[in-house]
Design an enzyme around this catalytic site. Structure first.
Site, short mmCIF file in Angstrom:
data_model
loop_
_atom_site.label_atom_id
_atom_site.label_comp_id
_atom_site.label_asym_id
_atom_site.label_seq_id
_atom_site.Cartn_x
_atom_site.Cartn_y
_atom_site.Cartn_z
N CYS A 39 0.84 -1.21 0.00
CA CYS A 39 0.00 0.00 0.00
C CYS A 39 0.87 1.26 0.00
O CYS A 39 1.49 1.59 1.02
CB CYS A 39 -0.93 -0.02 1.21
N CYS A 42 -0.16 3.97 2.52
CA CYS A 42 0.20 3.55 3.89
C CYS A 42 1.64 3.95 4.21
O CYS A 42 1.94 4.46 5.29
CB CYS A 42 0.06 2.03 4.04
#
Length: 303
Positions: A39, A42
């Protein structure tokens, strides 16, 4: 979080969540970050969360990270459908969704509002609980191969709680992984006699021993060439595996060592098995990779 009817892996996940999130949230505010290695957003958010958590540590705020790929059960309990997802937890219950706070100023503004409404104890009131999520984060980062960042996290923990042996041991392992073996030795040498007996310190010693003679690229290439020239040469294969471990690898050397054990487990008084067990000790017996590789070893030995 109910535990009836859970399988062993789910129970382990719940127990870990209790240690890392629920228990610290009894007196403090825990920021729970649901993330994954793949991700991109993230990874962009992580430094922001870490900085804010460190800035607010004296106000009872700590950060816990949940990898949704590894902790699917916990993510499912929170009905996480996209990442990053960030919650504030107090006394075991979500009290705010912080997901939309992507900047330091936004996150701090939301935390200030939350903290003004809750009976949060100061961070110093429960130092052992406060550093637990940071310890987990340091281990996660080091396992992911970012030794430099792990050094920073463990150093930060030591600043918050200087007597945390696990942080000292983690720092030593991170330094060793970064090639700073002498500095790693100094960290362990500074520990008192009682702390030096801690299992975490034994793990750090094992990790340092494995990387003490880290080879350069030329030496590693030469060892690989020697093995490729005669793939039946057990000593050449063992030397290559040992050098790969010292260089920070684990997949390739474990494959070599497992193949050696399968071919001749008693070669050189069981040297291949001994080196593989040393690698397990250095990484940590609770690590998922170690658990999977140990199962492969058991299948060879007892299958």
């Amino acid at each position: 979080m109910a535990t009836q009817g859970l399988n062993l892996e789910e129970q382990k996940a719940v127990d870990a969540f209790r240690r890392q999130v629920v228990e610290p949230s009894m007196t403090g505010l825990v920021i729970v970050d649901f993330w994954a290695e793949w991700c991109g957003p993230c990874k962009a958010l992580t430094p922001v969360l870490e900085k804010v958590a460190a800035d607010y540590a004296d106000k009872g705020v700590v950060l816990a990270k949940i990898n949704v790929d590894e902790d699917k059960f916990i993510a499912a309990q929170f009905q996480v459908r996209s990442i990053p997802t960030v919650y504030a937890i107090f006394q075991g219950q979500p009290v705010a969704d912080l997901t939309q706070a992507r900047s330091e100023s936004q996150l701090k503004a939301m935390l200030d509002e939350i903290l003004a409404k809750l009976p949060i104890e100061a961070g110093d009131s429960a130092p052992t609980q406060d550093v637990a999520p940071l310890l987990a984060m340091g281990e996660e980062v080091l396992t992911g191969g970012d030794a430099a960042r792990a050094i920073g996290i463990f150093s930060q923990i030591i600043e918050l709680a200087p007597d945390t042996v696990a942080a000292q041991a983690g720092l030593a392992r991170a330094l060793a992984a970064d090639g700073q073996v002498d500095a790693a030795d100094e960290v362990l040498a500074a520990l008192d006699e009682e702390a030096a007996k801690d299992p975490a310190v034994e793990r750090a010693r094992a990790a340092i021993a494995l990387v003490r003679d880290r080879p350069d690229e030329g030496a590693l290439a030469a060892l690989n060439a020697a093995f490729e020239a005669n793939r039946d040469d057990m000593q050449a294969r063992f030397d290559l595996a040992a050098a790969q471990i010292a260089a920070g690898e684990r997949d390739a050397p474990s494959e070599h060592l497992l193949a050696m054990i399968e071919a001749d487990r008693d070669w050189n008084d069981g040297a291949a098995k001994a080196r593989l067990l040393d690698l397990f000790q250095a990484i940590g017996l609770e690590d998922p990779w170690v658990a999977a590789t140990r199962r492969r070893l058991s299948a060879i030995l007892f299958g």
